[in-house]
Design an enzyme around this catalytic site. Sequence first.
Site, mmCIF file in Angstrom:
data_model
loop_
_atom_site.group_PDB
_atom_site.id
_atom_site.type_symbol
_atom_site.label_atom_id
_atom_site.label_comp_id
_atom_site.label_asym_id
_atom_site.label_seq_id
_atom_site.Cartn_x
_atom_site.Cartn_y
_atom_site.Cartn_z
ATOM 1 C CD GLN A 199 -0.409 -9.626 -10.461
ATOM 2 O OE1 GLN A 199 -0.806 -10.465 -11.275
ATOM 3 N NE2 GLN A 199 -0.288 -9.894 -9.173
ATOM 4 C CB THR A 200 -4.312 -6.663 -7.828
ATOM 5 O OG1 THR A 200 -4.266 -6.423 -6.422
ATOM 6 C CG2 THR A 200 -5.656 -7.257 -8.191
ATOM 7 N NE ARG A 201 1.368 -9.923 -2.754
ATOM 8 C CZ ARG A 201 2.386 -9.079 -2.947
ATOM 9 N NH1 ARG A 201 2.753 -8.761 -4.163
ATOM 10 N NH2 ARG A 201 3.019 -8.559 -1.928
ATOM 11 C CG HIS A 205 -8.298 -0.535 -0.737
ATOM 12 N ND1 HIS A 205 -9.429 -0.835 -0.020
ATOM 13 C CD2 HIS A 205 -7.350 -1.404 -0.309
ATOM 14 C CE1 HIS A 205 -9.166 -1.822 0.835
ATOM 15 N NE2 HIS A 205 -7.913 -2.202 0.664
ATOM 16 C CG HIS A 208 -4.916 -0.627 -6.276
ATOM 17 N ND1 HIS A 208 -5.095 -1.016 -4.980
ATOM 18 C CD2 HIS A 208 -3.587 -0.525 -6.469
ATOM 19 C CE1 HIS A 208 -3.921 -1.160 -4.401
ATOM 20 N NE2 HIS A 208 -2.983 -0.870 -5.280
ATOM 21 N N GLY A 292 2.808 -0.629 -11.050
ATOM 22 C CA GLY A 292 2.722 0.315 -9.938
ATOM 23 C C GLY A 292 4.042 0.442 -9.205
ATOM 24 N NE ARG A 293 5.241 4.617 -4.238
ATOM 25 C CZ ARG A 293 5.766 5.729 -3.718
ATOM 26 N NH1 ARG A 293 5.689 6.857 -4.376
ATOM 27 N NH2 ARG A 293 6.363 5.710 -2.552
ATOM 28 C CG ASP A 294 7.861 -2.753 -3.642
ATOM 29 O OD1 ASP A 294 8.774 -3.318 -4.273
ATOM 30 O OD2 ASP A 294 7.561 -3.059 -2.475
ATOM 31 C CG HIS A 295 4.337 -4.763 -10.520
ATOM 32 N ND1 HIS A 295 3.163 -4.317 -11.090
ATOM 33 C CD2 HIS A 295 4.368 -6.102 -10.712
ATOM 34 C CE1 HIS A 295 2.525 -5.351 -11.613
ATOM 35 N NE2 HIS A 295 3.238 -6.447 -11.391
ATOM 36 C CB ALA A 296 5.806 -8.496 -8.369
#
Length: 388
Positions: A199-201, A205, A208, A292-296
Amino acid sequence: MTISEQMLAGPRLGVPHGGQLVDRRLDAEAAAGLGAGRWPSVVLTGAEAADLRALATGAYSPLVGFMGAKEHESVTESMRLPDGTLWPIPVCLGIPDGVGVAAGRLALRDARGGLVGVVEVAEVFERDRLAEAELVYGTTDPDHPGVARVLGSPARAVAGPVQALVAPLPGPVGSRALTPAQTRAAFAERGWASVVGFQTRNPVHRAHEYLMKCALEMVDGLLLHPLVGPTKEGDVPAEVRMRAYEAVLGYFPPARVLLAALVAPMRYAGPREAVLHALVRKNYGCTHFIVGRDHAGVGSYYGTFQAQELIASLPAEDLGIIPLRFDNAFYCRRCLSMATGKTCPHPDGEHVALSGTQVRAMLAAGQLPPPEFSRAEVAELLIDASRS
Ligand SMILES: [Zn+2]
């Protein structure tokens, strides 16, 4: 336990959440015959329209419509639907004052008045928006973009099963908006038994890319699944991001990666949304999901590892998808490779790391970030976009 052992010992993977993929799509001919002009109607916001699409395509399986009072309370308080199924975030439809809704059907319209869907009204109720903000988002601060949306939505909500017209979306982003049934068919065609979802918004880079490649060393395929629904101001537009993702695909074997777009609103609910993101990817056919870290997360509302801790605390059989928890990645000048704190012993000074603010400033000034941080093809697209 290795991933293959987990797959043998754990819950059946790849099964939609709740057991069956929901399909609430309505074809245009059937919609035209409904006589919806006679019903009360409500104009959806962009976020509500994206939720409607996610409901109708089965991305939110097992939900078949907008939630009622019992579901809202149960999900808000215990992260469970009334039948015990794990579900972390309410999906509700607020009704503005002046729209009379009784038993029967409610027409859902876009900003131009076109019919996009129908709710079979089961219930109209007052939604406790403050409890939702506090328990789901962990704050009632109206500066939080997800909380602002909850508190800004009408208290009166309508609940019931939906049907929706799921028309193809325009442009290169729209053509990538596959339904869960379509990604599942694509995985089967490629012979992928295990698939990791990412997932990404944001633009992707090197960091990721590295996480995705670490995961891809262990599974058959990668679903690069950017969210393209309404996001907050300041996020890079979806069209630009999509071109940047396409550039990154050049660094993956084509037979092992699928780039698709997820049309859903971003809620910035941190830990609870990480769980939602995992369940949605389970519906899209993924067996693994990168957290990941601090996801969403947004701002400093959530702890760095709070999302990973919440998802790790859930019973594997309830989640039904394997979360892969990653720390931040970076290029290390001493290791001469990408790494994370789990694999590199060297001090921060040896790491090529830039904050989001630093990267935005460089791109705005037309400067390419170091190649250890960002692929030049990606950075050039972002520079062009920041200057247009
Ligand atoms: Zn190192």
